[in-house]
Design a protein around this motif. Sequence first.
Motif: not given
Length: 825
Positions: A687-690, A718-726, A753-759, A798-803
């Motif tokens: 699998p890949v992180v897009a 899917m990696d949506p390029s997240i932002g942190a709190l604040g 497809v699921p979300f992966i979030c690099n928190v 918001a729908g995140g699946d893997l953190f």
Amino acid sequence: MEPRSHLHRVLSEGHFAVTAEIGPPKSADGEVVRKKARLIKGYVDAANITDCQTAIVRMSSIASAVLVMAEGVEPVIQMTCRDRNRIGIQADLLGAAALGVKNLLCSTGDHQKFGNHPEAKGVFDLDSIQLLDMVRRMRDEGKFMCGEDLTGARPEFFLGAAANPFADPFEFRVKRLAKKIAAGAEFIQTQIVYNVERFRKFMEMARDMGLTEKAYILAGITPPKSFGMARYMKYFVPGLDVPDEILKRMKEAKDKREEGINLAVEIIQQVREIPGVAGVHIMAIEWEEAVPEIVKRAGLHPRPLEAEVRPAVVVEVEKPVERVEVVAPPAEEVPEEAPPKVEIPVEAVKEVFSTVRSSIESLREGVNLLHDSLARLERALLGGEVVPAEVPEVPRVEVKVEERPPVEEKPVEVKEVPEEKEVVEEKKVEEKRVEEEKPAEEVEARVEEKPAVEEKPPVEEKPEEKLAVEVREEKPAEKPPVEEKPAPPAEGVEIGSFSGEYRPLSERAAGLPEDLYKEPGTAFIREVEIGKGEKAFKVGGTNVLPFHLFEGEMRHEPRVAMEILDVKPENWPESLARYFADVLDDPAAWARKCVETYGAEALCIYLMGTDPNYLNLDAQHAREVVEKVAGAVDVPLIVWGSGHAEKDVEVLREVAEVVGDRGAVIGPVEEANHRTLGATAMGYGLPVVASSPIDVNLAKQLNILLENVGVALDKILMDPSIGALGYGLEYTYSVMERIRLAALYAQDDKLQVPFICNVGREVWKAKEAGLPSDETMGDQEVRGVLMEAITSVALALAGGDLFIMRHPKAIELTKLIIKELMQQN
């Protein structure tokens, strides 16, 4: 069809249109706008009025448009989605139409973090395509976005949108333009054109799709005032393509401004020859005086139909203001009408004031109670002074306490109060509490069984969530001063557990038809398997919005992977680094500690050291690190490159050979390297992180590109390029939510497809996560843990699946909350 505006008439009659841009001031000085309008009058067919461009507060676009019309220039107001929801946008547009505005350009808007109020909350209720469709329906169908009919005159706007022929992915830009035109755009103003050949290719693709027959396309033109400006646009403005030849010309020119005007004229003459170009949009940034010269030299003056535009419209706007001042009643007439208003019974007035005063007092008590409850909840979840001096002699006591105000509340203690006034107040509090504590009988019974707890002061009670908290013997008996911050042991921060009861929605909504509160999705998010073997798990597999278990199913709960680095981190705060202090130099030992001590169910190896802008370690280094970690643990792995597209190709190719048998996830895969890494992933079945910028359409486009290469959608996270709190969390949430809505309710299979979030990486690079403890910011570790946990839980909603997370206690708290959310149905 009768043209909707002067600009529309110019274009519909086949004239080569010219528009310009007016930036309102950062003040209430209307003369600034009027002066700019006078400079370009007679040289343009219309003038764009920007809407707080670059997210900087400026005079209203609609108000500025009225000033521009007073000078005999037709305005094009811009409306961004950043600052208003659909209610505010529709209201403002009705007002603009009533004032005589006839042209509208719809835009999503720059993110607020780029402006002078980065802490502002971005709305982004709609994007530019949805905004276009909403206004088109208001105009053509006479309906608001909610479906309700307009009950009068409709806003007759000539609708426009922006397009960027130079942003990546290039092939997608024309498709996005097609969506805007389909949504209602009738004219298009493009990004600044410096690379004419690439723009020529863009126009060719637009013609092939028939778009030039459906909308008028105006090429963006900006005269550079200096070499520095040209260089800045080339290297620091995303989505601009400035050829080196232009930089060279500007650098060598003796008169920079003259050369900038010459460049603008030459580009106008070139784009005018491209089939499908209907005009130009001149953006002379804070240089409006250059517009007349450019228009004249380009042979575009005089303008056709110029006499149509007259400043008469403003007369109707000014008259009501003058009449209000004239008909104002004289001061001596006011006393004559005032007495009837005072004829109110005095007792009634007293009763009103008494009621208001009582309400304010109740509100103050409620606010104080909420403040104290939140403080106690924080201490109970994350450690700190949670018990009084009497309790430490009991080694471990599990206490459940219901919500109570922070005042003396034991009936027994009331007898000890000598003053009658205090007794009366105690009785009032007790009566109020008894009415609210009906479901807490078992809690009182439990308290009565523990005499040591009965004697404790009520200041340190637990909040309304009925938390079960472990009380440790070694905690200090008295409350330490604020400045003291005793260093707890490596695992000293305690996370409690929730034990409150949940009433199912079916019970709470008993008697109501299900279709009033249920709206199940019509599609499923694909399941992606992480790892192989007994410890493998799946993410995705839901057909409802996050945790809406009453509407459908979430086959798999959100998961967490702990992050380890290939090199020792240099900037981790002590509150985080001390949990791994003995293993930071050894990725394999680090991995074992994560699994054996903290129970990690997956690991993410962040190859930070391979970044060319950091240590630039080679692919062999990455291979050795991944081999050691793979040999030390048996949980699923995620291998995350440096984020440098070119270097990651080299590194992840080498790594894929090591983890191929484990089914590890590799990434990030971007548009720039999707072909190579997509082929690598397919070769090893990984699998890949897009990863894409935070944008619905760009995320979808990358999935399409990967699928075209041959990567199955059930192999994509899917990696949506997240932002942190604040730091952009609300914008991330908005985009992720829109992606999930499109996937579940609009049957957009490319987004299913699921979300992966690099928190962890985003949170711990925020300055607030590493600031030292003090009275204002509180405890450093508590702050960092809460920032990471809150970010993760918000993204789960918001729908995140893997953190991917870092702090063990943040992970523990996140898992606790997710577990509780999964049990509510």
